[in-house]
Design a protein around this motif. Structure first.
Motif, PDB file in Angstrom:
ATOM      1  N   LEU E 168       0.750  -1.104   0.019  1.00 52.13           N
ATOM      2  CA  LEU E 168      -0.026   0.106   0.005  1.00 52.13           C
ATOM      3  C   LEU E 168       1.035   1.212  -0.130  1.00 52.13           C
ATOM      4  CD1 LEU E 168      -2.604  -1.082   2.287  1.00 52.13           C
ATOM      5  CD2 LEU E 168      -2.931  -0.846   0.053  1.00 52.13           C
ATOM      6  N   GLU E 169       1.931   1.241   0.747  1.00 55.01           N
ATOM      7  CA  GLU E 169       2.898   2.260   0.751  1.00 55.01           C
ATOM      8  C   GLU E 169       3.448   2.545  -0.656  1.00 55.01           C
ATOM      9  OE1 GLU E 169       4.517   1.597   5.137  1.00 55.01           O
ATOM     10  OE2 GLU E 169       6.038   2.080   3.384  1.00 55.01           O
ATOM     11  N   VAL E 170       3.540   1.568  -1.339  1.00 56.22           N
ATOM     12  CA  VAL E 170       4.498   1.552  -2.720  1.00 56.22           C
ATOM     13  C   VAL E 170       3.119   2.232  -3.518  1.00 56.22           C
ATOM     14  CG1 VAL E 170       5.370   0.477  -4.863  1.00 56.22           C
ATOM     15  CG2 VAL E 170       6.179  -0.244  -2.469  1.00 56.22           C
ATOM     16  N   VAL E 171       2.100   1.660  -3.534  1.00 60.32           N
ATOM     17  CA  VAL E 171       0.958   2.413  -4.341  1.00 60.32           C
ATOM     18  C   VAL E 171       0.794   3.838  -4.110  1.00 60.32           C
ATOM     19  CG1 VAL E 171      -1.599   2.330  -4.586  1.00 60.32           C
ATOM     20  CG2 VAL E 171      -0.353   0.262  -4.605  1.00 60.32           C
ATOM     21  N   GLU E 175       1.041   6.392  -6.899  1.00 60.30           N
ATOM     22  CA  GLU E 175      -0.101   7.537  -7.419  1.00 60.30           C
ATOM     23  C   GLU E 175       0.409   8.997  -7.144  1.00 60.30           C
ATOM     24  OE1 GLU E 175      -3.177   6.105  -4.376  1.00 60.30           O
ATOM     25  OE2 GLU E 175      -3.945   5.065  -6.037  1.00 60.30           O
ATOM     26  N   LEU E 176       1.361   9.337  -6.251  1.00 58.56           N
ATOM     27  CA  LEU E 176       1.802  10.608  -6.179  1.00 58.56           C
ATOM     28  C   LEU E 176       2.486  10.996  -7.391  1.00 58.56           C
ATOM     29  CD1 LEU E 176       2.489  13.534  -4.933  1.00 58.56           C
ATOM     30  CD2 LEU E 176       4.386  12.471  -3.704  1.00 58.56           C
ATOM     31  N   MET E 177       3.161   9.737  -8.066  1.00 60.63           N
ATOM     32  CA  MET E 177       3.938  10.251  -9.076  1.00 60.63           C
ATOM     33  C   MET E 177       3.149  10.210 -10.401  1.00 60.63           C
ATOM     34  SD  MET E 177       7.053  10.716  -7.762  1.00 60.63           S
ATOM     35  CE  MET E 177       7.960  10.858  -9.136  1.00 60.63           C
ATOM     36  N   CYS E 178       2.013   9.532 -10.499  1.00 57.83           N
ATOM     37  CA  CYS E 178       1.020   9.791 -11.630  1.00 57.83           C
ATOM     38  C   CYS E 178       0.376  11.105 -11.371  1.00 57.83           C
ATOM     39  CB  CYS E 178      -0.238   8.683 -11.370  1.00 57.83           C
ATOM     40  SG  CYS E 178       0.390   7.161 -11.626  1.00 57.83           S
ATOM     41  N   ILE E 184       2.547   8.800 -17.368  1.00 57.56           N
ATOM     42  CA  ILE E 184       2.675   7.514 -16.607  1.00 57.56           C
ATOM     43  C   ILE E 184       1.538   6.898 -16.963  1.00 57.56           C
ATOM     44  CG2 ILE E 184       2.514   6.133 -14.517  1.00 57.56           C
ATOM     45  CD1 ILE E 184       4.820   8.481 -13.632  1.00 57.56           C
ATOM     46  N   ASN E 185       1.240   5.603 -17.385  1.00 56.34           N
ATOM     47  CA  ASN E 185       0.271   4.813 -17.562  1.00 56.34           C
ATOM     48  C   ASN E 185      -0.044   4.243 -16.188  1.00 56.34           C
ATOM     49  OD1 ASN E 185      -1.387   2.429 -17.859  1.00 56.34           O
ATOM     50  ND2 ASN E 185      -0.547   1.714 -19.920  1.00 56.34           N
ATOM     51  N   ARG E 186      -1.101   4.872 -15.539  1.00 58.56           N
ATOM     52  CA  ARG E 186      -1.382   4.639 -14.331  1.00 58.56           C
ATOM     53  C   ARG E 186      -1.877   3.194 -14.028  1.00 58.56           C
ATOM     54  NH1 ARG E 186      -5.262   3.755 -10.830  1.00 58.56           N
ATOM     55  NH2 ARG E 186      -5.193   4.525  -8.868  1.00 58.56           N
ATOM     56  N   ASP E 187      -2.818   2.745 -14.900  1.00 56.69           N
ATOM     57  CA  ASP E 187      -3.282   1.139 -14.482  1.00 56.69           C
ATOM     58  C   ASP E 187      -2.033   0.303 -14.589  1.00 56.69           C
ATOM     59  OD1 ASP E 187      -5.698   2.045 -14.324  1.00 56.69           O
ATOM     60  OD2 ASP E 187      -6.491   1.316 -16.220  1.00 56.69           O
ATOM     61  N   LEU E 188      -1.357   0.373 -15.414  1.00 55.58           N
ATOM     62  CA  LEU E 188      -0.206  -0.490 -15.558  1.00 55.58           C
ATOM     63  C   LEU E 188       0.849  -0.414 -14.420  1.00 55.58           C
ATOM     64  CD1 LEU E 188       1.736  -2.377 -17.092  1.00 55.58           C
ATOM     65  CD2 LEU E 188       2.555  -0.296 -18.458  1.00 55.58           C
ATOM     66  N   LEU E 189       0.956   0.958 -13.885  1.00 57.20           N
ATOM     67  CA  LEU E 189       2.092   1.327 -12.864  1.00 57.20           C
ATOM     68  C   LEU E 189       1.380   0.721 -11.529  1.00 57.20           C
ATOM     69  CD1 LEU E 189       4.585   2.178 -11.392  1.00 57.20           C
ATOM     70  CD2 LEU E 189       3.231   4.582 -11.278  1.00 57.20           C
ATOM     71  N   ILE E 190       0.141   0.820 -11.330  1.00 53.76           N
ATOM     72  CA  ILE E 190      -0.514   0.520 -10.021  1.00 53.76           C
ATOM     73  C   ILE E 190      -0.622  -0.928 -10.050  1.00 53.76           C
ATOM     74  CG2 ILE E 190      -2.573   0.592  -8.747  1.00 53.76           C
ATOM     75  CD1 ILE E 190      -0.948   3.343  -8.856  1.00 53.76           C
ATOM     76  N   ALA E 271       8.536   1.485 -14.906  1.00 52.92           N
ATOM     77  CA  ALA E 271       9.651   0.559 -14.359  1.00 52.92           C
ATOM     78  C   ALA E 271      10.510   1.452 -13.486  1.00 52.92           C
ATOM     79  CB  ALA E 271      10.533  -0.227 -15.227  1.00 52.92           C
ATOM     80  N   ILE E 272      11.081   2.601 -13.937  1.00 52.00           N
ATOM     81  CA  ILE E 272      11.965   3.422 -13.000  1.00 52.00           C
ATOM     82  C   ILE E 272      11.205   3.932 -11.822  1.00 52.00           C
ATOM     83  CG2 ILE E 272      11.533   5.384 -14.147  1.00 52.00           C
ATOM     84  CD1 ILE E 272      14.981   3.951 -13.187  1.00 52.00           C
ATOM     85  N   VAL E 273       9.950   4.303 -11.959  1.00 55.89           N
ATOM     86  CA  VAL E 273       9.104   5.083 -10.991  1.00 55.89           C
ATOM     87  C   VAL E 273       8.877   3.641  -9.669  1.00 55.89           C
ATOM     88  CG1 VAL E 273       6.834   5.587 -10.099  1.00 55.89           C
ATOM     89  CG2 VAL E 273       7.839   6.537 -12.225  1.00 55.89           C
ATOM     90  N   LEU E 274       8.624   2.429 -10.254  1.00 49.72           N
ATOM     91  CA  LEU E 274       8.218   1.549  -9.410  1.00 49.72           C
ATOM     92  C   LEU E 274       9.480   1.211  -8.466  1.00 49.72           C
ATOM     93  CD1 LEU E 274       6.375  -0.673  -8.301  1.00 49.72           C
ATOM     94  CD2 LEU E 274       6.809  -2.208 -10.047  1.00 49.72           C
ATOM     95  N   TYR E 275      10.749   1.084  -9.326  1.00 46.08           N
ATOM     96  CA  TYR E 275      11.868   0.552  -8.498  1.00 46.08           C
ATOM     97  C   TYR E 275      12.213   1.577  -7.237  1.00 46.08           C
ATOM     98  CZ  TYR E 275      17.050   0.958  -8.160  1.00 46.08           C
ATOM     99  OH  TYR E 275      18.352   1.151  -7.422  1.00 46.08           O
ATOM    100  N   HIS E 276      11.984   2.795  -7.754  1.00 46.03           N
ATOM    101  CA  HIS E 276      12.528   3.862  -6.650  1.00 46.03           C
ATOM    102  C   HIS E 276      11.216   4.070  -5.562  1.00 46.03           C
ATOM    103  CE1 HIS E 276      16.096   5.034  -8.067  1.00 46.03           C
ATOM    104  NE2 HIS E 276      15.772   5.129  -9.192  1.00 46.03           N
ATOM    105  N   ALA E 277      10.117   3.883  -6.076  1.00 44.30           N
ATOM    106  CA  ALA E 277       9.084   3.650  -4.822  1.00 44.30           C
ATOM    107  C   ALA E 277       9.285   2.646  -4.064  1.00 44.30           C
ATOM    108  CB  ALA E 277       7.607   3.701  -5.707  1.00 44.30           C
ATOM    109  N   ASP E 278       9.662   1.595  -4.504  1.00 45.47           N
ATOM    110  CA  ASP E 278       9.774   0.415  -3.849  1.00 45.47           C
ATOM    111  C   ASP E 278      11.093   0.483  -2.678  1.00 45.47           C
ATOM    112  OD1 ASP E 278       9.747  -2.352  -2.498  1.00 45.47           O
ATOM    113  OD2 ASP E 278      11.383  -3.064  -4.175  1.00 45.47           O
ATOM    114  N   GLU E 279      11.944   1.123  -3.283  1.00 50.94           N
ATOM    115  CA  GLU E 279      13.415   1.526  -2.379  1.00 50.94           C
ATOM    116  C   GLU E 279      13.023   2.403  -1.286  1.00 50.94           C
ATOM    117  OE1 GLU E 279      16.056  -0.496  -3.281  1.00 50.94           O
ATOM    118  OE2 GLU E 279      17.350   1.294  -3.238  1.00 50.94           O
ATOM    119  N   LEU E 280      12.072   3.508  -1.545  1.00 53.52           N
ATOM    120  CA  LEU E 280      11.840   4.509  -0.689  1.00 53.52           C
ATOM    121  C   LEU E 280      10.763   4.019   0.409  1.00 53.52           C
ATOM    122  CD1 LEU E 280      11.693   7.314   0.168  1.00 53.52           C
ATOM    123  CD2 LEU E 280       9.770   7.796  -1.558  1.00 53.52           C
TER     124      LEU E 280
END
Lengths: 330, 330, 330, 330, 330, 330
Positions: E168-171, E175-178, E184-190, E271-280
């Motif tokens: 949920l944190e990563v989501v 969402e903030l990055m969207c 960003i393709n929101r459906d794909l990223l989320i 992919a680059i957004v997901l990687y750094h969101a996960d790290e954070l």
């Protein structure tokens, strides 16, 4: 000794007449189908590409690599790099009294003084095994090669007598460390300093350009040196096994890290001193020449230098506090 | 040949009487102030620490490192590691008919067969320079050491005759590659395979435990081998310079990367084959023994193995498809 | 000045009576349930753990960290490490005339001579901006800290006055490089050498043990030094911007590589010299002391040293050619 | 505000007339000996090389770097790169009513809204020391530079107001993390976010092209920022030492790793959040623009991008599920 | 729900009576030959070793791993680590009304709220292929595992429901990055954010302690997730190939670098957004708990933390500006 | 089958008439403003750029990528690279009886023999689950692709049938290792060897040039293979879970290191053997072809090869001991 202007002193669009050495040459075809002669010419100061559009067929049968030619031409700029447009060219003759060495870069130190310093260092070694070993190695053709070979093809001390100049610098730094640390085995360290890059005498050609030999590429100067020392020690009676191991360790470990091609890392006090003394001498020389060679250009920064992983800052010699470079630019 | 149960077969809390070799020993003091004798004992299969609380002073004047003792004791567990509580102990005598080799791990292959295979390989070399070089190197004490030394102190082929076993595996892999690639210079590659780890004969002691020598640590087996080959070639008339450079290149580059302590990286077809053949033989052996030594324990995973950077999976031999390990566990 | 035997000179099982400094202490419970006092005690030469089983409750109200105690005990061995069994212990009084500095390791060079050398170097700077900056920085408490602080907590020059000793060595090496390369801006380089590790005065505590401060861990000595120089320059009128940038660059880049915590890599001739001069001084000192501290032990090799990534070879001082260490072991 | 077609909208072989900024210019000689004028021209959208063969001597006395010219030319392709063949060219005059800023890329966000957001964030800081520090730093020319400078020369947010846009993104991400983790010291983290790249105001020139300053290359924006904060804190009475250390730690460690040029790594909760928030903002922006700038080309992949170590995938906006890029391409 | 004091709240030397879970147990022998029972006991807050000297034979037939016992004991210190001396111990019965989950650490967020948030996110996906895929994957046992499993064994979100909390944190970060980047393709990223760590449901056991499964060690959660998605897509009619490739790319690349075990690096904006969101999300959580777990100790620094490569600074909550941690320590 | 001279056999300045395949083409403008047609043409042996100045507009409507043309031209040298000056050119017709495969490089082994060897290997698998899995995977279009696809785009086995040839080599090396180590699970290892690079059938296009597919770049051949095996296993009844995990582990770990794009490193005996067998086969093939392709040139060294990080030594086939390459150069 040839006395003529240096290539590095020619300005853009200046016309000149100079003797130059042929590094390589080739006939080429332009996109529009005309053919011309493309050359790489050098003197002590620079290596510059050149081209010759006139009917060059007569010339072709006379020229070859490492021959000297007399060139009348103009210095132009091609995509930011200097380029010589040749107007007239002929092969040099005996009467021109020029020889290949006139066209190779050379140490700015006086050779005779360096040889004197070298002899003094050898004579300062008290340990008789090490002294005999040095006398065995530094003799005949080996000694001659050692006095003449550069220390590298284009990074540090990359000029004739460069290995001798570099070796003496490393020796001086090591001697200072011996003063600071009386625990250092001076004879061992200084012998290691004298020998550490000796393998470069077989790793590098320096007859007309500075290239790596097949042996140099397959074996490397570190192992070449160890093999030469091992064989020379066969001629020194009763050379102590422990001393031999420590000396060969000094040679093998002097590049300090496995990834710098040393097969073992420094494990003695003398080895760690030699490694860092070598770094200090070679990097200082390399950075100095990298800066000097671009001091006359515009801007406060050299081009990007791969081995330094950065551009280097060129101090402004018009600032009073920066004028050290001023009086003796290349 | 000593015939007794192996330490690895003793169960926790089992009492036993065995001849064992003293790896090292020391007197220690417990926190509560009592003193006792602490030892490290070994047989072919294991090295285990032991302690002896009884009045050990009489024993102290007789024991020393690498001596054999007869021990009556119990196997206990101390913080997850096995430990021997000694009840009775005495030094072995001539009448016990035991010798140091009975307590060192040894290759599971038959030595005579390996020597036969080795001789066949040497005899298959047609190039006379390489053949003579091999005969020069593999003779006398050097040959004896080569047949006996382990290939390492505790990773791969870490047992008596291990270097011979490993060398023959590398030769077999190289021969297969010669079948696949007729372009390979077979004589050169097989000679390189035979010699590649020969320097380990001087790098490792194997008299009672497997330790690195001073020379091994200061010079390393790669350079030791190059030095030996260089000297042996002095005795082979007219050995071609190019062949020598390629052969020494094979030896120097066989660890494949600078950071693995090779001073040059592979630059010939033969060199790249030798590097990967060596990797294949050594890693397979190392992983096999790492798994075997923990097969009898609970769980499907070995302890973390630093050189593999992971734990290894122990296949379940009760699964029909996994039973290869079953019949010949150590 | 306290005159007593050093801890490093006490033999195993020897009984002794010495003043020692308490590094830390704690009450502990043994597995069998008894409680005891566990301490870490130090003198100039060593830090050793100790324990005290007797009724220590009376002692507890008097002792604290960095207090001095008088100890009667025996040196024992616990799992290969030395350990003191305390028989009697009392807190030192004024009449014992001992002070904390008596228990900290100290440079073997004479402080007054080092201060004289330091002053001579500062006086040799001709550039008035740099000279004033040095006089501003090296004054008051800052100067006092600079003269006393060690250069590190346990690697190189890790003793009182260690930073001063190290700084003078770096200066000497830099001066030699100025002789070799007149192109070097001597005033700039020597100023950089004097200041390069100055930030350690705030990075390290040295009152009773050598620990990193909170500021040291959060900011680091490199940035601390840059901040101090920036503020001091505010007090030097008209300090040239270009000179400031070059000087701060020297400080920031003196560890040579980003991964060694320099935020910029060397981009000037002076910076590359300072980096390697620092390496040469620090590594030589570190290796010398690592070897010295284990010279009296058995064996030719020190324990594995993480920062050197190897064990170090201890030369055999009974060999005539190796005896440099002999006369002045610690 | 200049209203003309963008260079990025011109098609191959299209003729156009546009005002453009001179990035640099030079006279060159072709292989066949003719000389011509070579230029680099830019508008907001692109930097493209150009050449002019006609008699350009008259032009030479008028043009200089960063001047604006009016160009009539054709867009051609030279070795896969666009190139302008100039037909007519003249220097712009006051009457053309164009200025340098018309030719620099600029943030797509509205400046006034960003400034409002920035002020709101500053006003949200409750800690009076931090609040005063921010007011001290963000004032006068410093504030103006902060509002205008790009966040980099060509990777992320590489356009006017880019640093402000980037800073606000990092602040937003940090605020979200404060909601998730109430343990975070919000005032400290948001202050660190506002200041983290402030040093870029002195590291980068943005008057006509985006270049690194001498100070930027010698010192770097991280240390520049620390020096500015240290000096500004001198003006905030009683700024707590611990707070200062934590704040400077945030600035120093925000690039996360030594090899990314941070002299210390994150050691607080706030520091680890700031590091990853910065990564998220900068990488997202950089990848978005790298993809956008090649969306109109053929193929689903951009050219290889060194800083991403890969080509990037360009989604097919004709796929219903991929059409996010569609409506707002650059 | 069990209501008792936490192990982390017990002070040194305090006697207590608590229900605890047996992590593992073993009989051991002390050096002096006595045998005793050694255990590892846990509650929600800590894992601590314990020992029991009394006649434990009767107990042995009843206890086993993951059973609950009622323990009366004292907390002691053994070499700096806490240790429980058990006085009395018995196995828990049904009447004690305790269950295993009472002894495992658990997310501090309310499960029902997290499930509601999760459902809202799934319902926000408009793309029907992705929506059906999510409904297919998140159903039955798979959904139950997803709601309960921790996100790791001991680094970040290492407690029951940890994977849900982390997801949920990563989501939220995505969402903030969207909002910032409408490209960003929101459906794909989320969808990628919801699925990225789903493989951990098979990689980790969480029944009584958090251990890696055989499958987890042999295959890893990244590939497990890709295999599950591939199979689930077989059940979604006409799932577009390009969308599948981009989604699986998101999962495979979310650890960002090959050396972090992603078999491909990020090549799309999502992919680059997901990687750094996960790290954070993961690093913030990990650092927060690492600091919290040592806040009650002396000193401003945690122990060295291998995964952070540093000790962490513990803010002083008595400083007004630092008190965020204060009110909700664990 | 087309029978014509190979491009690699044409000498500089030689005129020729050959059928060639168009890799790509483009119209370009020279600096002097003329436009021309620029092409990249290939046959089995080489890829060479070409240009055509004559009125090419008529040609433009007929040619396209991957079409075959008949070319009359001359081989020239442009900046050291070969270049074709086209004199006449026409598109091939059906009557020319040429097809695309005539222009792609192809394995030098006989396909039918390789297929026979492949079938024999599959038939040697006794384990019925693995046997059925292999029959499921290797069927229909998948089998056809497997027989035809190259093993890479330009490094090892980069020609038609290359994957089959490489797979058989890996199988042979693995079989030798099974002889040496009876502990290896032969069926598992050989199945892994057959499947390890199977994902390349979807990673690479091989219809006219060898390029990576979108799926190949986004997912990679390692994961593609795991996904295919997972789906195929769905069709093999009762495939054991443990066997599946071990098999997928073999596929995932076969590149040996995370940084080589394996998401897990080898953790079984079979996995470590497969990794090194793959390395041995691929590197030997790559180095052999790198040397072969430059054997006819001057000099003993190839150009610098990025993937080998060195130039390679070309043995002198005139030396009797080096003549292995002689008889069968490409």
């Amino acid at each position: 000794m040839l006395n003529q202007k240096l290539l590095s002193e020619i300005n853009k669009d200046e016309e000149f007449t100079l003797f130059l050495l042929i590094n390589k040459y080739e006939t080429k075809t332009s996109k529009t189908g005309s053919s011309y002669l493309s050359l790489e010419l050098r003197d002590k100061s620079s290596v510059i590409s050149a081209y010759y559009w006139e009917n060059y067929e007569g010339l072709l049968k006379d020229i070859e690599q490492n021959k000297i030619v007399k060139v009348n031409g103009v210095l132009q700029d091609f995509n930011g790099l200097p380029q010589i447009k040749i107007k007239r060219i002929r092969v040099a003759t005996d009467e021109d009294k020029v020889s290949v060495e006139d066209f190779l870069p050379v140490s700015q130190r006086v050779l005779e003084i360096m040889i004197q310093e070298f002899n003094d260092v050898v004579n300062s070694i008290h340990n008789q095994y090490l002294r005999k070993l040095l006398e065995e190695i530094f003799s005949g053709k080996r000694l001659n090669d050692f006095f003449n070979v550069p220390a590298g093809s284009n990074w540090h001390h990359a000029y004739l007598h460069g290995l001798l100049e570099h070796t003496l610098e490393v020796v001086k730094i090591c001697e200072l460390m011996c003063e600071i640390h009386p625990e250092i085995n001076r004879d061992l360290l200084i012998t290691g300093a004298l020998l550490h890059d000796f393998g470069k005498t077989q790793e590098l050609n320096y007859d007309a350009s500075f290239n790596y030999t097949d042996k140099g590429k397959l074996i490397g100067h570190i192992t070449i040196c160890a093999l030469e020392v091992e064989k020379a020690i066969l001629k020194v009676e009763n050379f102590p096994e422990d001393l031999k191991n420590q000396l060969i360790h000094l040679i093998l470990s002097h590049q300090g890290k496995l990834e710098y091609a040393s097969p073992v890392i420094p494990k003695t006090l003398e080895a760690i001193v030699l490694y860092h003394a070598d770094e200090l001498s070679s990097k200082s020389n390399a950075y100095k020449y990298a800066i000097k060679s671009e001091m006359n250009k515009n801007g406060r920064w050299t081009k990007f230098i791969k081995l330094a992983d950065t551009s280097l800052y060129i101090p402004d010699v018009n600032n009073e506090f920066n004028n050290s470079f001023e009086e003796d630019s290349i």
